[in-house]
Design a protein around this motif. Sequence first.
Motif: not given
Length: 522
Positions: A192-196
């Motif tokens: 589970l990746s999170y980005f700007v």
Amino acid sequence: MALRAALLKSIWYAFTSLDTEDSGKVSKSQLKVTEGTFVKEEVDELCWTLCSKKNYRPDTHRVLSNQDGMRLWCLFNFLADGYPLTLVPEEAEYLLRKISSVMPVELTCVELEEFLSQDAVQKDGLSVWNFLDVVNSAAVSRGVDGESISVAVEKVYREMVGNVLKEGYLWKKGHLRRNWTERWFCLKPGSLSYFVSEDCKDCKGVIEMDQNCCVEVLSDRDGKRCMFCVKTLNKTFEISAPDSRQRQEWITAIQTALRLSAEGRVSLHEELKARRRELREERERRRAMRAEETRRLRELQGEREEQLAELELLKEAQRQARVSLQQEEQRRRSQHEELQKTLQRQLQEAQELSASVSSGVCRLLAEEEEKVKSLLALQEEQEEQLQQTQREKQELMQEMERKSQALDDAQLQLDRVRASRRRVDQDIAAAQRKLRQASTSVKHWNVQMNRLMHPIGPGERRASSSNLLAPPVRNPSVSETESRPPPKPEREKQNSLHYDDTSGGENMDCGNSENAQPNDAE
């Protein structure tokens, strides 16, 4: 192995395109264009460039751009099985429905359904170039612009090829500053990746989806609602969704990712494709069984008709024998009565003659005695004839008994045939029940698959106030649904919601490393 199979499909197109003479051979100088590192996206783009120059020539009436055509080509390769690569009409309809689910206009039309129902397409399958022509024709006939279909194709491509289970904006609480920041989250089976932002360029952290990870619902606090947390071995990530429906979708999607990771799978759509293939094979087996049952039923009906015809012949023969026996009995009875009357008349005449001439007819006594003897002999002969008649009558009666026994045996055999027929009818009824159950299951899966196509608004930050007040609904996981018997109407509604939630979150991304560690120090 999965990457090797996907690369071979793309290389197969490039090889067939370079084989201009259809000889099955390509020169080494031509094959040099395929040398290099085997990055799937680069190989797909290279092979698409080689084969599209030969087979795909867009004209002014085509809506699909070259990039959209390549992505549809990749989706086609993902769903196709066997060589030459063709797609069964059911899979083509599934892909079109998947694309239509994220578009404001439905792509399917009557002409498209007629094309897919053709015997040649049903038998040999659909090639990728015919599929691209079908999509172009459907888009032109429905008046779809190129931008809408490009967005839809990109979303489906990220979901199915990029293995993105769900993506969207969520609020995340920092570990150091403990402030809330909105991040673009992208969920895959392993991470589970999170980005700007949603361009997925600046990755702020990656949460590994392994056996040490779990997801839990949190109560509202810090002015945030619809909260849940993802717990790992070392950290706990507190996350807030825009509404309760989004929170339930994210929880279900994360549970699906954890299940896939525990099972060692990297793609949800590979599992769904295998399940659809099993359903098609089961339908084919049931169709063959139904044809075999119909053939057996026709054979049994033919045998029954033959036995009924033989029984009718036996009944007719018995009736004719009974009539002939009655006629023979009447004829012999009449002969016996006539003979008896003749004997009585002669005896009476003899007695009258003897009484009339008894006074002096001694010389005729010898003649009368002779006549009496002859009459007695004649009477004995008649009695012998009567006995012979009785014996013949007994023989006829025995013959009738044997025929009656044969008739009873035939009747018993007919009863056995009827019993066998009843058993066959029961088997057919059982098969029909199973077929109805399978049809109900297929309709149930079709409803679920249609709900899998619920569009996900990838940029939605806020929902309506009515959705914010909706209570959370806990749905069972996919594994619980698969192991459960066919649900009742209320439970079926809940399972539909669960599969709708699962399918709604299956958008995909191709991009980021799964082994990067969280580095958000908010």
